[in-house]
Design a protein around this motif. Structure first.
Motif, PDB file in Angstrom:
ATOM      1  N   SER A 113       0.837  -1.196   0.000  1.00  0.00           N
ATOM      2  CA  SER A 113       0.000   0.000   0.000  1.00  0.00           C
ATOM      3  C   SER A 113       0.872   1.247   0.000  1.00  0.00           C
ATOM      4  O   SER A 113       2.047   1.189   0.356  1.00  0.00           O
ATOM      5  N   ILE A 114       0.259   2.369  -0.413  1.00  0.00           N
ATOM      6  CA  ILE A 114       0.938   3.659  -0.366  1.00  0.00           C
ATOM      7  C   ILE A 114      -0.016   4.694   0.216  1.00  0.00           C
ATOM      8  O   ILE A 114      -1.232   4.545   0.119  1.00  0.00           O
ATOM      9  N   ARG A 115       0.570   5.715   0.838  1.00  0.00           N
ATOM     10  CA  ARG A 115      -0.254   6.813   1.348  1.00  0.00           C
ATOM     11  C   ARG A 115       0.577   8.084   1.353  1.00  0.00           C
ATOM     12  O   ARG A 115       1.803   8.035   1.525  1.00  0.00           O
ATOM     13  N   PRO A 116      -0.076   9.216   1.163  1.00  0.00           N
ATOM     14  CA  PRO A 116       0.643  10.494   1.197  1.00  0.00           C
ATOM     15  C   PRO A 116       1.239  10.728   2.582  1.00  0.00           C
ATOM     16  O   PRO A 116       0.692  10.278   3.594  1.00  0.00           O
ATOM     17  N   ASP A 117       2.367  11.446   2.609  1.00  0.00           N
ATOM     18  CA  ASP A 117       3.008  11.769   3.869  1.00  0.00           C
ATOM     19  C   ASP A 117       3.448  13.228   3.837  1.00  0.00           C
ATOM     20  O   ASP A 117       3.267  13.914   2.834  1.00  0.00           O
ATOM     21  N   PHE A 118       4.035  13.710   4.893  1.00  0.00           N
ATOM     22  CA  PHE A 118       4.468  15.099   4.981  1.00  0.00           C
ATOM     23  C   PHE A 118       5.462  15.455   3.886  1.00  0.00           C
ATOM     24  O   PHE A 118       6.243  14.606   3.444  1.00  0.00           O
ATOM     25  N   GLY A 119       5.431  16.714   3.456  1.00  0.00           N
ATOM     26  CA  GLY A 119       6.397  17.212   2.482  1.00  0.00           C
ATOM     27  C   GLY A 119       6.239  16.622   1.103  1.00  0.00           C
ATOM     28  O   GLY A 119       7.217  16.460   0.381  1.00  0.00           O
ATOM     29  N   SER A 120       5.028  16.246   0.725  1.00  0.00           N
ATOM     30  CA  SER A 120       4.723  15.676  -0.595  1.00  0.00           C
ATOM     31  C   SER A 120       5.407  14.332  -0.846  1.00  0.00           C
ATOM     32  O   SER A 120       5.545  13.896  -1.979  1.00  0.00           O
ATOM     33  N   LYS A 121       5.854  13.684   0.219  1.00  0.00           N
ATOM     34  CA  LYS A 121       6.430  12.338   0.088  1.00  0.00           C
ATOM     35  C   LYS A 121       5.299  11.320   0.110  1.00  0.00           C
ATOM     36  O   LYS A 121       4.165  11.638   0.466  1.00  0.00           O
ATOM     37  N   ILE A 122       5.632  10.093  -0.222  1.00  0.00           N
ATOM     38  CA  ILE A 122       4.684   8.992  -0.115  1.00  0.00           C
ATOM     39  C   ILE A 122       5.321   7.927   0.762  1.00  0.00           C
ATOM     40  O   ILE A 122       6.508   7.621   0.628  1.00  0.00           O
ATOM     41  N   LYS A 131       8.286  -0.237   6.019  1.00  0.00           N
ATOM     42  CA  LYS A 131       7.830   1.032   5.460  1.00  0.00           C
ATOM     43  C   LYS A 131       9.026   1.784   4.885  1.00  0.00           C
ATOM     44  O   LYS A 131      10.064   1.872   5.536  1.00  0.00           O
ATOM     45  N   ILE A 132       8.858   2.299   3.656  1.00  0.00           N
ATOM     46  CA  ILE A 132       9.913   3.089   3.025  1.00  0.00           C
ATOM     47  C   ILE A 132       9.299   4.344   2.416  1.00  0.00           C
ATOM     48  O   ILE A 132       8.143   4.334   1.984  1.00  0.00           O
ATOM     49  N   TYR A 133      10.075   5.402   2.411  1.00  0.00           N
ATOM     50  CA  TYR A 133       9.609   6.678   1.878  1.00  0.00           C
ATOM     51  C   TYR A 133       9.996   6.850   0.419  1.00  0.00           C
ATOM     52  O   TYR A 133      11.105   6.486   0.017  1.00  0.00           O
ATOM     53  N   ILE A 134       9.083   7.422  -0.336  1.00  0.00           N
ATOM     54  CA  ILE A 134       9.324   7.763  -1.730  1.00  0.00           C
ATOM     55  C   ILE A 134       9.468   9.279  -1.777  1.00  0.00           C
ATOM     56  O   ILE A 134       8.544  10.006  -1.414  1.00  0.00           O
ATOM     57  N   SER A 135      10.660   9.727  -2.186  1.00  0.00           N
ATOM     58  CA  SER A 135      10.948  11.165  -2.229  1.00  0.00           C
ATOM     59  C   SER A 135      10.010  11.875  -3.180  1.00  0.00           C
ATOM     60  O   SER A 135       9.600  11.317  -4.205  1.00  0.00           O
ATOM     61  N   ARG A 136       9.695  13.116  -2.865  1.00  0.00           N
ATOM     62  CA  ARG A 136       8.704  13.861  -3.650  1.00  0.00           C
ATOM     63  C   ARG A 136       9.096  14.013  -5.112  1.00  0.00           C
ATOM     64  O   ARG A 136       8.237  14.035  -5.980  1.00  0.00           O
ATOM     65  N   GLN A 137      10.401  14.066  -5.422  1.00  0.00           N
ATOM     66  CA  GLN A 137      10.779  14.224  -6.821  1.00  0.00           C
ATOM     67  C   GLN A 137      10.524  12.956  -7.637  1.00  0.00           C
ATOM     68  O   GLN A 137      10.442  13.003  -8.854  1.00  0.00           O
TER      69      GLN A 137
END
Length: 151
Positions: A113-122, A131-137
């Motif tokens: 699954s994915i969900r939006p997070d702070f600073g336009s990250k996912i 859990k891993i973060y996907i950078s906004r770029q």
């Protein structure tokens, strides 16, 4: 060093035996070279606890670069690999792997699954609950690959 090749039409699987006084660095390099040859292009060579493994691409959750070393993560463990992230991107360009940050590439098939997070990250939750973060770029690339664009 002597090398013997014995051809036998009754043999169904090739077996290589190295007989030596001591398994020194040259022998270990030779072993790693043979294991690399043995693995097909659908596999990655990884090292964990001094042992070399052939890891099937479909079993990899993600790759990460830490302190100039590259690791791949599977449900079975963490393996150090010799490839750089850009080399992984090139080798896997036709597969469901995408870069998600400067230091990571993820297997889209392992994202639960994915969900939006702070600073336009996912925030992505993997099948193994990591859990891993996907950078906004990299978010637009992810959305395009998943077919979930802004409308």
């Amino acid at each position: 060093m002597r090398i013997n090749i014995i051809e036998n039409a009754e043999v169904t699987e090739t077996e290589i035996t190295i007989e030596c006084c001591k398994a020194d660095d040259k022998i270990l390099q030779l072993l790693n070279l043979m294991k690399k040859y043995e693995c097909s292009d659908r596999r990655i060579i990884g090292i964990s606890n001094g042992e070399t493994y052939c890891i099937d691409k479909k079993d990899i959750f993600y790759f990460e670069s830490v302190d100039r070393k590259t690791f791949c993560y599977t449900s079975d463990g963490i393996y150090e690999i010799s490839m750089k992230l850009y080399e992984i991107e090139e080798q896997f360009e036709n597969d469901d792997y995408i870069r998600i940050s400067k230091s990571a590439i993820v297997n889209l098939n392992k994202i639960k699954s994915i969900r939006p997070d702070f600073g336009s990250k996912i925030l992505a939750t993997m099948e193994n609950s990591e859990k891993i973060y996907i950078s906004r770029q990299y978010v637009p690339v992810l959305k395009k690959k998943l077919g979930i664009g802004d409308k």
